[in-house]
Scaffold this motif. Structure first.
Motif, PDB file in Angstrom:
ATOM      1  N   ASN A   1       0.778  -1.241   0.000  1.00 25.37           N
ATOM      2  CA  ASN A   1       0.000   0.000   0.000  1.00 25.37           C
ATOM      3  C   ASN A   1       0.809   1.290   0.000  1.00 25.37           C
ATOM      4  O   ASN A   1       0.232   2.375  -0.034  1.00 25.37           O
ATOM      5  CB  ASN A   1      -0.907   0.013   1.242  1.00 25.37           C
ATOM      6  CG  ASN A   1      -1.847  -1.178   1.282  1.00 25.37           C
ATOM      7  OD1 ASN A   1      -2.568  -1.417   0.320  1.00 25.37           O
ATOM      8  ND2 ASN A   1      -1.836  -1.934   2.368  1.00 25.37           N
TER       9      ASN A   1
ATOM     10  N   GLN B   1       2.404   4.482  -0.979  1.00 20.05           N
ATOM     11  CA  GLN B   1       2.274   5.386  -2.112  1.00 20.05           C
ATOM     12  C   GLN B   1       3.637   5.645  -2.755  1.00 20.05           C
ATOM     13  O   GLN B   1       3.742   5.764  -3.982  1.00 20.05           O
ATOM     14  CB  GLN B   1       1.654   6.709  -1.661  1.00 20.05           C
ATOM     15  CG  GLN B   1       0.207   6.590  -1.229  1.00 20.05           C
ATOM     16  CD  GLN B   1      -0.395   7.930  -0.828  1.00 20.05           C
ATOM     17  OE1 GLN B   1       0.303   8.941  -0.798  1.00 20.05           O
ATOM     18  NE2 GLN B   1      -1.688   7.932  -0.530  1.00 20.05           N
TER      19      GLN B   1
ATOM     20  N   TRP C   1       4.984  -4.733  -9.664  1.00 20.08           N
ATOM     21  CA  TRP C   1       4.447  -4.541  -8.311  1.00 20.08           C
ATOM     22  C   TRP C   1       4.184  -5.892  -7.647  1.00 20.08           C
ATOM     23  O   TRP C   1       4.506  -6.100  -6.472  1.00 20.08           O
ATOM     24  CB  TRP C   1       3.157  -3.728  -8.386  1.00 20.08           C
ATOM     25  CG  TRP C   1       2.487  -3.528  -7.058  1.00 20.08           C
ATOM     26  CD1 TRP C   1       2.712  -2.534  -6.156  1.00 20.08           C
ATOM     27  CD2 TRP C   1       1.473  -4.361  -6.484  1.00 20.08           C
ATOM     28  NE1 TRP C   1       1.907  -2.689  -5.046  1.00 20.08           N
ATOM     29  CE2 TRP C   1       1.136  -3.807  -5.210  1.00 20.08           C
ATOM     30  CE3 TRP C   1       0.810  -5.515  -6.893  1.00 20.08           C
ATOM     31  CZ2 TRP C   1       0.174  -4.372  -4.380  1.00 20.08           C
ATOM     32  CZ3 TRP C   1      -0.148  -6.080  -6.062  1.00 20.08           C
ATOM     33  CH2 TRP C   1      -0.454  -5.508  -4.824  1.00 20.08           C
TER      34      TRP C   1
ATOM     35  N   GLU D   1       3.894  -2.574 -15.205  1.00 22.39           N
ATOM     36  CA  GLU D   1       3.913  -2.003 -13.857  1.00 22.39           C
ATOM     37  C   GLU D   1       3.242  -2.939 -12.862  1.00 22.39           C
ATOM     38  O   GLU D   1       3.740  -3.142 -11.742  1.00 22.39           O
ATOM     39  CB  GLU D   1       3.228  -0.652 -13.853  1.00 22.39           C
ATOM     40  CG  GLU D   1       3.997   0.430 -14.605  1.00 22.39           C
ATOM     41  CD  GLU D   1       3.201   1.699 -14.796  1.00 22.39           C
ATOM     42  OE1 GLU D   1       3.793   2.720 -15.189  1.00 22.39           O
ATOM     43  OE2 GLU D   1       1.972   1.664 -14.566  1.00 22.39           O
ATOM     44  N   ASP D   2       2.112  -3.532 -13.251  1.00 20.34           N
ATOM     45  CA  ASP D   2       1.416  -4.451 -12.343  1.00 20.34           C
ATOM     46  C   ASP D   2       2.243  -5.712 -12.084  1.00 20.34           C
ATOM     47  O   ASP D   2       2.280  -6.227 -10.952  1.00 20.34           O
ATOM     48  CB  ASP D   2       0.058  -4.832 -12.938  1.00 20.34           C
ATOM     49  CG  ASP D   2      -0.933  -3.680 -12.911  1.00 20.34           C
ATOM     50  OD1 ASP D   2      -0.657  -2.682 -12.204  1.00 20.34           O
ATOM     51  OD2 ASP D   2      -1.973  -3.760 -13.596  1.00 20.34           O
TER      52      ASP D   2
ATOM     53  N   ASP E   1       4.490   2.731  -4.955  1.00 23.00           N
ATOM     54  CA  ASP E   1       3.655   2.776  -6.150  1.00 23.00           C
ATOM     55  C   ASP E   1       4.171   3.831  -7.129  1.00 23.00           C
ATOM     56  O   ASP E   1       4.226   3.596  -8.346  1.00 23.00           O
ATOM     57  CB  ASP E   1       2.209   3.078  -5.755  1.00 23.00           C
ATOM     58  CG  ASP E   1       1.280   3.087  -6.948  1.00 23.00           C
ATOM     59  OD1 ASP E   1       1.020   1.994  -7.505  1.00 23.00           O
ATOM     60  OD2 ASP E   1       0.811   4.188  -7.347  1.00 23.00           O
ATOM     61  N   GLN E   2       4.583   4.983  -6.599  1.00 30.71           N
ATOM     62  CA  GLN E   2       5.105   6.045  -7.461  1.00 30.71           C
ATOM     63  C   GLN E   2       6.395   5.618  -8.151  1.00 30.71           C
ATOM     64  O   GLN E   2       6.637   5.976  -9.308  1.00 30.71           O
ATOM     65  CB  GLN E   2       5.339   7.306  -6.628  1.00 30.71           C
ATOM     66  CG  GLN E   2       4.060   7.977  -6.148  1.00 30.71           C
ATOM     67  CD  GLN E   2       4.306   9.056  -5.108  1.00 30.71           C
ATOM     68  OE1 GLN E   2       5.452   9.346  -4.762  1.00 30.71           O
ATOM     69  NE2 GLN E   2       3.235   9.646  -4.598  1.00 30.71           N
TER      70      GLN E   2
ATOM     71  N   ARG F   1       5.609   3.223 -10.980  1.00 32.56           N
ATOM     72  CA  ARG F   1       4.935   3.895 -12.101  1.00 32.56           C
ATOM     73  C   ARG F   1       5.673   5.150 -12.565  1.00 32.56           C
ATOM     74  O   ARG F   1       5.124   5.950 -13.323  1.00 32.56           O
ATOM     75  CB  ARG F   1       3.505   4.236 -11.704  1.00 32.56           C
ATOM     76  CG  ARG F   1       2.718   3.012 -11.239  1.00 32.56           C
ATOM     77  CD  ARG F   1       1.253   3.255 -11.022  1.00 32.56           C
ATOM     78  NE  ARG F   1       0.606   2.110 -10.408  1.00 32.56           N
ATOM     79  CZ  ARG F   1       0.303   0.972 -11.054  1.00 32.56           C
ATOM     80  NH1 ARG F   1       0.600   0.850 -12.335  1.00 32.56           N
ATOM     81  NH2 ARG F   1      -0.272  -0.029 -10.430  1.00 32.56           N
TER      82      ARG F   1
END
Length: 745
Positions: free
Chosen positions: A665, A667, A733, A729-730, A670-671, A674
Motif C-alpha cells: 500500500n 504510495q 508490483w 507495472e502491475d 507505487d510512485q 509507475r
C-alpha cells in the motif's frame, strides 16, 4: 574427627578427605557452615532468587544477595539484621526463618521445606550453634563436576544427572539434591528439580545447566533420529573445506540428511546480497547464468566471490553491521562526531584493515572526535563501568552487565572480575565541552590521564586492571611504559591481550557473528553471548573457524570467502522430510528477510529509481546512510534500530504484517513502480519483445529466468493489453510483493 551418618552407615571424616553420599545428614554435634551448608539450602529453594528475597530491594523487608554471591551480606541479613529477630538460638524451631520456610507463619513464598526434612534439620542445628559465620578449618568450594556431561537419548528416555562439589581440602560432596537445573529447550529435553532429564518425543539437541551456588556445569543432550542414515549418504556428499567435514560429521551423528545443492541463480542472488548487499544487474545475471565467462562451475563461483569482495559496495554493506554495534545517537554525542565515527568505520573496510587492527584502534582510541572518529566510542560511553561491558560483549562475546551488581547468574564472572576489567578504562580523560543533549555539538578530545581508578562497590578496594582470564601460555598481560612523557595507557595492554592469537574468544565471537549473518543463525545464539551455559551447536566447527581466522592474520575477506565457498553454504533452503525440524545444524539454508537497507536498495535497483535521504548527497543508497536519525518510513518499517537505542543495537529479523502492508500500500513504492523515468516505463517504450521484457523483470527482481509457465503467463498478459506499460507495472508490483523478493533463500 567429625562423624557423618546416613541411615545405618557411618562415614568418618579423617585428616582433610571425606566423601558424602547424596542425602547426607550431619551428626547432631557437627558444626554447620553458613557458606557451605546454609547458603546452598537458601539457593536450592529459590529464597535468594531474583523473584524473591534476592531482588534489588529484597522482599517484605528481608534481602539476600542474588543466588548467594555475597556470603557476608547474607549472613548479616539472616543473623543480625532486624535486631536478629529471624533466628532464636535458645529455641531454633521457633526461629522466624524456620517458621516462615515451613509456612507455619504466613509466607508469601509458600512452604519451602518440611519440618522433618534434612534441610530443616541443618538450618535448626546452625541456629542452635549460634549461627556462626564460619566453622574451624572450614574449606572453600572450588568447583563442581558432573558424573556425565554428554547424553545420547532415545525419544521419551530419561537419565539422571549427578553433581559433585569439590573443596579446597580435597573433600567432595554429592550435591545433586541442592543443585538448580535449567534446560535451554524444554520442548527437546526437560529437567526436574532432582536432576532427572527427560527426552521429548522428537529428535533434537539442547544443553542442560546445573548450578550449585556460583559454580556451573553443562550437560549436552542429543536425541538422534530413530532411524540412522546409511553411511553412503554422507560419503557421496561433496566437500569443499573443513566446514563441510565438521557439519556433515554432526549431521551423520544425528541422522539428518542435508538439502541438495542450489542452482546457479540461487547462489548468485544469495552471495551478492550477502557480500555486497546488492542485487546483480540484469547484465551480470545473464553473464553468470549463461556461463559466458567460461570455466567450471566451481571456478566461476570462486571468481564471482573475488569480484564481489573487491566491489566498493562491500565496505558500505559490512560497515553497516558494525555501525549498528558502535554508532550512538548523534543528538547525544554530536552530529559531526557520529559522522566522523561512521566514516572511520567505513574506511576500515575500504582499506581491508585486519580485524585485530580494527579492534586495537577502537579500544585504544584517543584524540579529537572531529579528527579521529574512533574516539567517539569514549564520547558516548563515559565511565569505565559503561565501556567495559560493551568491549567485552563485542570483542570477547562475554556479557558482563550482570556482574556489575552481583555474581553473574549463568556464568563464572564476579563483581571482582567486572571492576578489575573496568579498571583498564580508568585513565581515559576528556578535554572539551562534554555532552549537552539534545545538541552536543562541541568538539571533545580523548586522552590518557595521569589519574583515574576504579573501586569495588562493596569493599572499596582500588582495582588493578586485570584480564578476564589467563591465556594458555600463562604469560601475564604485557605492561606498558611511559613513552615521550606520555602516561601509561592501560588500554594498550588490554588490546594486546584481547587480540593475541592465544585468545580464542576474540576470534570465536567474530567468526560466530559472521557465520550468523551468512547462514541465518550463529553457531552460538545470541552471537555475542559465548558462555558455558550457552554452548555452540557445533563446537568443533567454531574452533576450526577461529583457527582459520587467526591463521589468516584476521583477514575478514578471507573468512567470508571460506564460508561462502563451502558446500554447506550451497544447501537449498527447501526442507526435506529428514531435516524439516532441524533449526541448529545447517542441514539446509535458513531463510531470512533482507536487511532494511538492502531491501530498500533492491527496490531502487528493480524500479531503476533513486531514493532521496536527508543529509546525504544525491543518488545515495540506503546502505550509505550514516545515521538512523535520517527519516525513512521504509527503513523504520523493515527493522532498522531505534535512534535512541544504546549500541550495540539489535534488529528484529522477523517479518511482520506491517511490512507486508507497506509493500502493498505504500504510495512511495507505487510512485516508483509507475515513475516515468523508471524501469517499467522504459521497458514499455523500448523495442523489446514481450519475452525479453519478461526475462528482464525476472532477472532484475529474482536473479533468474522465468519458468516456461511464468513466461507464457506474463507474455500473454502483455500481448493482450491495449497499453502494455500498465501491465508491466502491475507485474513488477506483484513481484516486489512476493516472498521470493524480500526473503533470502
Amino acid at each position: 574427627m567429625h562423624t557423618i551418618t546416613r541411615q545405618c552407615c557411618v562415614w568418618i571424616w579423617l585428616a582433610g578427605s571425606f566423601a558424602i553420599p547424596c542425602g547426607f545428614t550431619l551428626a547432631a554435634d557437627a558444626p554447620v557452615s553458613f557458606e557451605l551448608d546454609v547458603q546452598p539450602i537458601l539457593t536450592a529453594h529459590s529464597c535468594n532468587s531474583g523473584g524473591c528475597h534476592g531482588k534489588q530491594r529484597g522482599q517484605n523487608g528481608f534481602q539476600l544477595s542474588l543466588l548467594g554471591f555475597d556470603p557476608e551480606f547474607d549472613h548479616a541479613a539472616v543473623s543480625r539484621d532486624a535486631r536478629g529477630r529471624r533466628i532464636f538460638p535458645a529455641s531454633p524451631e521457633n526461629s522466624l526463618l524456620l517458621l516462615k520456610a515451613t509456612a507455619e507463619l504466613p509466607h508469601g513464598g509458600g512452604r519451602k521445606i518440611e519440618r522433618d526434612s534434612e534441610d530443616y534439620q541443618t538450618l535448626a542445628r546452625w541456629i542452635a550453634q549460634a549461627a556462626p559465620r564460619r566453622v574451624e578449618e572450614e574449606p572453600t568450594l572450588e568447583r563442581v563436576t558432573l558424573e556425565q556431561d554428554s547424553f545420547s537419548l532415545t525419544p521419551s528416555q530419561s537419565e539422571s544427572l549427578r553433581v559433585t562439589a569439590h573443596y579446597s581440602d580435597n573433600s567432595t560432596r554429592d550435591v545433586t539434591r541442592l543443585t538448580t537445573y535449567l534446560s535451554n529447550d524444554d520442548a527437546v529435553v526437560s529437567v526436574d528439580e532432582n536432576g532427572t532429564i527427560q527426552a521429548g518425543s522428537l529428535p533434537g539437541e539442547t544443553a542442560v545447566m546445573a548450578r550449585y551456588m556460583y559454580h556451573i556445569k553443562v550437560a549436552n543432550v542429543v536425541i538422534p533420529q530413530t532411524e540412522p542414515l546409511p553411511a553412503a549418504v554422507f560419503e557421496s556428499l561433496p566437500r569443499n573445506s573443513f566446514i563441510d567435514e565438521q557439519v556433515y560429521k554432526k549431521l551423520q551423528t544425528l541422522g539428518i540428511e542435508p538439502s541438495p545443492t542450489v542452482d546457479d541463480h540461487v547462489f548468485l542472488r544469495r552471495v551478492s546480497l550477502d557480500l555486497i548487499g546488492r542485487l546483480p544487474t540484469v547484465e551480470e545475471a545473464k553473464a553468470f547464468l549463461d556461463g559466458t565467462e567460461g570455466g567450471t562451475k566451481a571456478e566461476r563461483r570462486a571468481k564471482l566471490v573475488d569480484q564481489l569482495l573487491d566491489r566498493p559496495e562491500f565496505a558500505d554493506h559490512w560497515a553497516g553491521y558494525w555501525a549498528d554495534m558502535l554508532r550512538p545517537n548523534p543528538y547525544r554525542v554530536g552530529i559531526k562526531a557520529v559522522m566522523n565515527y561512521d566514516n572511520w568505520i567505513r574506511q576500515q573496510f575500504r582499506d581491508d584493515v585486519p580485524y585485530d587492527s580494527f579492534v586495537r584502534q577502537l579500544v585504544t582510541a584517543k584524540g579529537s572526535t572531529w579528527q579521529n572518529g574512533a574516539a567517539t566510542l569514549y564520547r558516548d560511553r563515559r565511565s569505565p563501568d559503561e565501556v567495559a561491558p560493551m568491549v567485552s560483549q563485542l570483542f570477547l562475546g562475554i556479557r558482563l552487565d550482570c556482574a556489575k551488581c552481583h555474581h553473574h547468574v549463568f556464568e563464572k564472572w564476579s563483581q571482582q572480575d567486572f571492576y578489575q576489567f573496568s579498571a583498564y578504562f580508568a585513565k581515559v580523560g576528556y578535554k572539551g565541552t562534554g555532552l549537552s543533549p539534545p545538541i552536543s555539538g562541541g568538539e571533545e578530545v580523548v586522552f590518557t590521564s595521569t589519574k583515574g581508578s576504579v573501586s569495588h562497590p562493596l569493599t572499596g578496594e582500588t582495582m588493578t586492571p586485570t584480564p578476564l582470564f589467563e591465556l594458555p601460555s600463562g604469560q601475564p598481560v604485557a605492561a606498558t611504559e611511559e613513552t615521550d612523557g606520555e602516561p601509561v595507557d592501560p588500554r594498550v595492554a588490554l588490546a594486546e591481550w584481547m587480540t593475541s592469537k592465544e585468545n580464542d574468544s576474540f576470534a570465536e565471537v567474530q567468526v560466530n557473528r559472521t557465520w550468523g549473518i551468512l547462514m541465518g543463525r550463529g553457531l552460538v545464539e545470541p552471537v555475542d553471548d559465548l558462555r558455558a551455559t550457552n554452548p555452540a551447536t557445533n563446537p568443533a566447527l567454531l574452533s576450526a573457524l577461529a583457527d582459520e581466522f587467526q591463521a589468516s592474520d584476521y583477514s575478514f575477506k578471507q573468512l567470508l570467502k571460506t564460508i561462502v565457498l563451502s558446500q554447506v553454504y550451497l544447501h537449498s533452503s527447501e526442507p526435506t522430510p529428514s531435516n524439516v525440524a532441524d533449526r541448529l545444524n545447517y542441514s539446509r539454508h535458513y531463510r531470512r528477510r533482507l536487511r532494511a537497507e538492502v531491501l530498500a536498495d533492491a527496490v531502487a535497483d528493480v524500479t531503476q529509481t533513486t531514493d532521496s535521504f536527508q543529509a546525504m548527497p544525491p543518488d545515495s543508497r540506503a546502505n550509505q546512510v550514516w545515521t538512523t536519525r535520517v527519516n525513512s518510513i521504509f527503513l523504520d518499517t523493515f527493522g532498522r534500530p531505534n535512534e535512541n537505542q544504546d549500541p550495540p543495537c539489535e534488529r528484529l529479523p522477523e517479518s511482520t504484517v506491517t511490512q507486508a502492508l507497506h509493500l502493498m500500500n505504500s504510495q512511495q513504492l507505487d510512485q516508483r513502480v509507475r515513475s516515468d523515468n523508471g524501469r517499467a516505463a522504459k521497458l514499455a517504450a523500448s523495442q523489446k519483445t514481450s519475452e525479453q521484457i519478461v526475462d528482464e523483470l525476472y532477472l532484475s527482481t529474482f536473479t533468474r529466468y522465468p519458468t516456461a509457465d511464468e513466461r507464457d503467463y506474463a507474455v500473454n498478459l502483455i500481448n493482450a493489453a491495449a497499453e502494455r506499460r500498465s501491465v508491466i507495472e502491475d507485474l513488477m508490483w506483484a513481484m516486489l510483493n512476493s516472498p521470493e523478493f524480500s526473503i533470502l533463500n
